[in-house]
Write a protein that holds these residues in place. Structure first.
Motif, mmCIF file in Angstrom:
data_model
loop_
_atom_site.group_PDB
_atom_site.id
_atom_site.type_symbol
_atom_site.label_atom_id
_atom_site.label_comp_id
_atom_site.label_asym_id
_atom_site.label_seq_id
_atom_site.Cartn_x
_atom_site.Cartn_y
_atom_site.Cartn_z
ATOM 1 N N LEU A 1 0.848 -1.166 -0.042
ATOM 2 C CA LEU A 1 -0.045 0.067 0.037
ATOM 3 C C LEU A 1 0.770 1.315 -0.030
ATOM 4 O O LEU A 1 1.922 1.424 0.625
ATOM 5 N N ILE A 2 0.545 2.149 -0.956
ATOM 6 C CA ILE A 2 1.188 3.388 -0.807
ATOM 7 C C ILE A 2 0.361 4.562 -0.347
ATOM 8 O O ILE A 2 -0.725 4.595 -0.681
ATOM 9 N N ASP A 3 0.758 5.231 0.706
ATOM 10 C CA ASP A 3 -0.089 6.409 1.187
ATOM 11 C C ASP A 3 -1.478 5.932 1.841
ATOM 12 O O ASP A 3 -2.391 6.455 1.466
ATOM 13 N N PRO A 4 -1.373 4.662 2.759
ATOM 14 C CA PRO A 4 -2.799 4.634 3.527
ATOM 15 C C PRO A 4 -2.916 5.736 4.705
ATOM 16 O O PRO A 4 -2.109 6.369 5.014
ATOM 17 N N VAL A 5 -4.316 5.970 4.634
ATOM 18 C CA VAL A 5 -4.785 6.785 5.551
ATOM 19 C C VAL A 5 -5.352 5.983 6.644
ATOM 20 O O VAL A 5 -6.135 5.012 6.604
ATOM 21 N N ASP A 6 -5.254 6.638 7.817
ATOM 22 C CA ASP A 6 -5.806 5.940 9.210
ATOM 23 C C ASP A 6 -7.218 5.613 9.037
ATOM 24 O O ASP A 6 -7.682 4.402 9.405
ATOM 25 N N LYS A 7 -8.035 6.730 8.653
ATOM 26 C CA LYS A 7 -9.517 6.439 8.760
ATOM 27 C C LYS A 7 -9.993 5.343 7.600
ATOM 28 O O LYS A 7 -11.174 4.932 7.800
ATOM 29 N N THR A 8 -9.106 4.921 6.770
ATOM 30 C CA THR A 8 -9.777 3.944 5.704
ATOM 31 C C THR A 8 -8.995 2.593 5.856
ATOM 32 O O THR A 8 -8.790 1.638 4.853
ATOM 33 N N LEU B 1 -7.845 -2.925 4.339
ATOM 34 C CA LEU B 1 -7.524 -4.312 4.808
ATOM 35 C C LEU B 1 -8.566 -5.331 4.230
ATOM 36 O O LEU B 1 -8.187 -6.566 3.994
ATOM 37 N N SER B 2 -9.743 -4.838 4.315
ATOM 38 C CA SER B 2 -10.870 -5.802 4.040
ATOM 39 C C SER B 2 -10.787 -6.205 2.493
ATOM 40 O O SER B 2 -10.950 -7.427 2.248
ATOM 41 N N LEU B 3 -10.416 -5.022 1.579
ATOM 42 C CA LEU B 3 -10.215 -5.386 0.095
ATOM 43 C C LEU B 3 -9.258 -6.374 0.015
ATOM 44 O O LEU B 3 -9.102 -7.270 -0.853
ATOM 45 N N ILE B 4 -7.779 -6.142 0.708
ATOM 46 C CA ILE B 4 -6.717 -6.980 0.445
ATOM 47 C C ILE B 4 -7.077 -8.329 0.815
ATOM 48 O O ILE B 4 -6.624 -9.311 0.277
ATOM 49 N N HIS B 5 -7.787 -8.720 2.054
ATOM 50 C CA HIS B 5 -8.403 -9.990 2.412
ATOM 51 C C HIS B 5 -9.393 -10.659 1.366
ATOM 52 O O HIS B 5 -8.948 -11.746 0.761
ATOM 53 N N GLU B 6 -10.238 -9.905 0.742
ATOM 54 C CA GLU B 6 -11.100 -10.258 -0.052
ATOM 55 C C GLU B 6 -10.527 -10.749 -1.432
ATOM 56 O O GLU B 6 -10.651 -11.931 -1.993
ATOM 57 N N LEU B 7 -9.416 -9.989 -1.761
ATOM 58 C CA LEU B 7 -8.562 -10.268 -2.975
ATOM 59 C C LEU B 7 -7.506 -11.343 -2.951
ATOM 60 O O LEU B 7 -6.805 -11.493 -3.710
ATOM 61 N N GLY B 8 -7.504 -11.696 -1.576
ATOM 62 C CA GLY B 8 -6.559 -12.982 -1.289
ATOM 63 C C GLY B 8 -4.816 -12.436 -1.362
ATOM 64 O O GLY B 8 -4.214 -13.335 -1.741
ATOM 65 N N LEU B 9 -4.625 -11.233 -1.155
ATOM 66 C CA LEU B 9 -3.299 -10.766 -0.974
ATOM 67 C C LEU B 9 -2.698 -10.863 0.298
ATOM 68 O O LEU B 9 -3.514 -11.058 1.391
ATOM 69 N N LYS B 10 -1.365 -10.983 0.188
ATOM 70 C CA LYS B 10 -0.524 -10.990 1.332
ATOM 71 C C LYS B 10 0.094 -9.497 1.525
ATOM 72 O O LYS B 10 0.981 -9.093 0.633
ATOM 73 N N LEU B 11 -0.416 -8.654 2.364
ATOM 74 C CA LEU B 11 0.227 -7.274 2.375
ATOM 75 C C LEU B 11 1.741 -7.428 3.162
ATOM 76 O O LEU B 11 1.843 -7.967 4.176
ATOM 77 N N VAL B 12 2.628 -6.903 2.310
ATOM 78 C CA VAL B 12 4.024 -6.831 2.858
ATOM 79 C C VAL B 12 4.418 -5.523 3.064
ATOM 80 O O VAL B 12 5.397 -5.566 4.466
#
Lengths: 286, 286
Positions: B76-83, B88-99
């Protein structure tokens, strides 16, 4: 009566089109399909695509153009009156020729930019569905193709949010953009869908529309809705098939969900719908 | 002293990385370049890309992943605290591994989501520039490569809005996305640029940064900024070279423009900057 009116309107406009749109060869025939321009070529086309956002109504406007065509013909889907200057300025800077200003349906939450665009660029044609009962230059229905240069959009009837909702889908051919892109209006939103309690809405119809016209597209088809309220910009058919909290349910459950949303009265509807039935501020003469 | 601190921090983290990130083969060496993971492959990689919007601060967060890699590593580039929950929900749904949770700079208008992400997924590594003076797990500088699966981002130092601003650019290789994409933070905005009157800002430096590091990229390079206030989602180097109302000017004119913007004091700066110097709510232990 309505059908006849539409047919007559189109008959008149088909001859107009050859005058106003010299950039796009349009063979004249009796069908809407060919009146919108129907030809193919083996040249390598290139889609120029921009997603534009109007913050107040959280509306997405889409700009598509064939950038490899010498005249760079372009179209706008769901322009908003407040952002017309921004959109036309971008079109000018990119050296595009705006041909069509199209709506997915008669919006209830903002005034379309179509009329304003036509007042600024007189040979742009407004496009909406036959079933919408709105005024426009060209009316489309299920199966019609809308050509811009060597690229085209297919029309799919997706009523349910309103009676006249349509989805525009990029062409199913090897020289068209891959993956395909579906501009779903309010029929299918990202992890949601449009309400069905106004403008001839029907949850039963919406369920059938999405399942038969959108969910049957390839799973990698990109979903570009008319709105998003959470900051998502795009989804895919595959994602919505799996995660749409409403449309993954069976039809009865879906109808129950839609019947119990308890949404407030749409605040813009009494202003927006009458205006949008005449393409924003479109004059009677056009 | 600062440099030594950074180097030590990295030395520690390079060994940590092989523990925490088993999905991405990372050859250990002394350079930041290889510590961020540096290998290549001839397999066909596929970028999964999402642009996400936070309405209050008009911030764009970008999700990138190698969807053809078996573990689908993402950043993720430039994530915002409020979102963060949305992301993370999108990342989970897409089956991704956030590094990686990365910032282009220490933002003054919103609190970064990096710390909150780390509190929810402990093995995600925060990334920021060495020059930012902010705390993070990994510090990068000009020329570093950040690998995720078989794809990588290059780091370009683009100071001027702040002293520590960097631009992340997709790799320059035949197996990397074409056209290239530049995540420019506030250095280059669409038809604009970030202000230069706070946080070690310098209009002279910004002018040099944009011209030497961004405008030298191929003209079809896509520009994805950290913000847009008018509803634009993307531009290109070619467009900004032609139409950016500030950076198309000569350096002296640009400096004059930036010195006379008469902007109000950034309303979030006193909250956001101290928080962002420690990656939002990042704990001291991380």
């Amino acid at each position: 009566m309505l059908r006849l009116f539409h047919f007559n309107k189109l008959s008149i406009l088909s001859s107009k089109a050859s005058t106003f749109l010299p950039l796009i060869p349009i063979p004249i025939s009796k069908s809407v399909k060919s009146q919108m321009g129907s030809y193919s070529t083996s040249s390598s086309s290139k889609l120029l695509f921009r997603q534009l956002f109007e913050k107040e109504s959280s509306t997405y406007t889409y700009l598509l153009a064939d950038s490899s065509h010498p005249h760079k013909p372009a179209l706008l889907i769901d322009p908003v009156d407040k952002t017309v200057d921004r959109d036309l300025s971008l079109i000018h800077e990119l050296g595009l020729k705006l041909v069509y200003a199209m709506n997915t349906h008669v919006h209830a939450d903002h005034v379309t930019g179509t009329g304003l665009i036509k007042s600024k660029i007189s040979d742009v044609k407004s496009v909406i569905s036959k079933a919408s009962s709105a005024t426009a230059d060209l009316y489309v229905e299920q199966g019609d193709k809308i050509w811009f240069g060597d690229l085209f959009l297919e029309v799919r009837a997706t009523p349910g949010h309103t009676l006249g909702c349509i989805t525009y889908v990029t062409g199913d051919a090897s020289d068209q953009p891959q993956p395909r892109m579906a501009f779903t209006g309010d029929a299918l939103l990202i992890r949601g869908c449009g309400r069905t309690d106004f403008q001839g809405g029907s949850s039963e119809q919406l369920y059938k529309s999405v399942h038969s016209q959108i969910f049957m597209l390839p799973e990698d088809t990109l979903i570009y809705p008319a709105h998003d309220y959470k900051g998502f910009s795009v989804s895919t058919v595959g994602e919505e098939l799996k995660y749409n909290p409403r449309l993954t349910k069976d039809e009865e459950t879906f109808k129950n969900i839609m019947a119990n949303l308890n949404l407030s009265y749409p605040k813009m509807i009494d202003v927006a719908v009458p205006a949008n039935l005449v393409c924003g501020i479109q004059s009677k003469a056009s």
